[in-house]
Design a protein around this motif. Sequence first.
Motif, short mmCIF file in Angstrom:
data_model
loop_
_atom_site.label_atom_id
_atom_site.label_comp_id
_atom_site.label_asym_id
_atom_site.label_seq_id
_atom_site.Cartn_x
_atom_site.Cartn_y
_atom_site.Cartn_z
N ARG A 232 6.22 41.36 -19.84
CA ARG A 232 5.32 42.11 -18.99
C ARG A 232 4.35 41.22 -18.23
NH1 ARG A 232 6.00 47.25 -21.08
NH2 ARG A 232 6.89 47.00 -23.13
N PHE B 138 0.50 46.77 -25.05
CA PHE B 138 0.68 46.65 -26.50
C PHE B 138 -0.16 45.60 -27.17
CE2 PHE B 138 4.92 48.20 -25.11
CZ PHE B 138 4.61 49.51 -25.38
N LYS C 274 8.65 50.24 -23.67
CA LYS C 274 7.72 51.35 -23.52
C LYS C 274 8.29 52.43 -22.60
CE LYS C 274 2.95 52.14 -22.25
NZ LYS C 274 1.73 51.33 -22.05
N ALA D 191 8.09 52.51 -27.85
CA ALA D 191 6.68 52.88 -27.72
C ALA D 191 6.62 54.00 -26.69
CB ALA D 191 5.86 51.70 -27.27
N LYS E 135 0.48 53.23 -13.92
CA LYS E 135 -0.59 52.53 -14.64
C LYS E 135 -0.16 52.11 -16.04
CE LYS E 135 -4.99 54.01 -12.71
NZ LYS E 135 -5.87 55.19 -12.67
N GLU E 136 0.74 52.84 -16.61
CA GLU E 136 1.20 52.52 -17.95
C GLU E 136 2.14 51.32 -17.96
OE1 GLU E 136 0.48 53.78 -20.91
OE2 GLU E 136 -0.97 55.23 -20.16
N SER E 137 2.55 50.90 -16.79
CA SER E 137 3.61 49.89 -16.63
C SER E 137 4.67 50.01 -17.71
CB SER E 137 3.05 48.47 -16.52
OG SER E 137 2.08 48.20 -17.47
N ASP F 235 8.61 50.56 -19.36
CA ASP F 235 9.93 49.96 -19.16
C ASP F 235 10.93 50.99 -18.67
OD1 ASP F 235 9.54 47.20 -20.18
OD2 ASP F 235 8.87 48.31 -21.93
#
Lengths: 235, 235
Positions: A152, A211, B10, B34, B50-52, B54
Amino acid sequence: MSKGGIILKKIVIVEDDLFMREELASIFMKEKYAISCITCFQHTSKDILKESPDLVILDINLPGATGFEICRTVKQKSSVPLLVLTSRDQMRDELHALNLGADEYLTKPCHKDRLLARVSNLLRRYEGRNHFVEVQGIRLDRKTYTLYVGERSIVLPENQGKIMELLLSHSDDIVTKEMFFKKLWGTTEYIDENALQVNMTRLKKTLGSIFLNERIITIRGKGYCLVSSEGMKND
Amino acid sequence: MSKGGIILKKIVIVEDDLFMREELASIFMKEKYAISCITCFQHTSKDILKESPDLVILDINLPGATGFEICRTVKQKSSVPLLVLTSRDQMRDELHALNLGADEYLTKPCHKDRLLARVSNLLRRYEGRNHFVEVQGIRLDRKTYTLYVGERSIVLPENQGKIMELLLSHSDDIVTKEMFFKKLWGTTEYIDENALQVNMTRLKKTLGSIFLNERIITIRGKGYCLVSSEGMKND
DNA sequence: TATAACACTTACAGTTATTGAAAGATTTAA
DNA sequence: TTAAATCTTTCAATAACTGTAAGTGTTATA
């Protein structure tokens, strides 16, 4: 690391006197520096930073905002080396400038070789200064505040970036509130603590999104600490 | 690359039905993903980005903005894999979604294993996709649009970043205006060409500040081309 | 050289992001 | 229990980013 041509060091010259400015520019260009001159002094510090220079040469007597202001703002927002070049030769001006973060203070008129020597000296001094801080796979670009963790990446806003930079470069160690004040607002004096807390909360939330949860721990009455690896603790 | 713990993939779940949402979340959490759920659908696409994440799982029937809108916006602003999960089973909805950039289209009710298979498949497909584009020492972070050249780094604004990404991944080759339109605004149709030009001008200026001058050349009537090394030319 | 198509530049206004202040909620230590 | 310390949320001011508009340059060709 470079391609076809060598990457020149870039110097921004902040000087209102046209003649002096051209003179300086020509001196440095002959020595293979890339030069940018600021000619409008409305948003000087911003303009300087936009150029992302390797070094700044700053005259103190400017129209509009004082050079001292500019000096403080620039050094507060970035870590670019800054050389003050001025006709004022008062000792207290010199101390003031150095206090605000200037790296060198030279009085005009200044011999060309002396100036060049100081400049290359400063650049050398800053050279090694690594571009990234990295701890346990958490890597931060000190300049843009881009944060890399695993696959990331995310760009932190300025304040969060500065907090993170401090935390990373003292990881598993306490970073005091004073250190944060100094880094974020350029003063150790009392600034509403809340401002720091709000930014800290924001950073925690941002880190959560990649995370890095629970990594910032509060040291009550002292400051904060970044826990470098999951499941490690340290006082 | 990781530290103490493995970095989980994620997934952001966009689903208004509480029961369904919890069900999905629990399924994926059991499989060590996640999970983040969007529960307020006011600024959905923004919140997703915003959560970036996957991967995004998106329901099409949402209160407020339509899922199609969200799909388009998300895929336009990022390259995250997106799976549409919906109770509509009309063929034209499926085609519409896929046209807007969705990577998968599944209809509810959907068997758990089928869903998991599609998700892990999608993630694998996107895995290799390199995080950076690099040509001749010019390196761009595809996600944050942080650009690295020599010792310098700078974060490009979104539009400039997208232009740069296209130019770099086709360096020394023509990138047509249509390609830019598609990348920046998600459509090949006529958009005021000027918008592209303005952003191109801005990018050129930005590149100038890190000494990548004259690297973007105009191919009259066709598009633009990035010259990868100084002093090289190519039609 | 004239001219029309194409490309570039600059300024501006709408939108979004970032920021510190304020006020109140929560946690901690004694 | 209580007071200090820390945290959280909301708000308004400021700054950054963007497309539009309008005007200026440039290029190819007749």
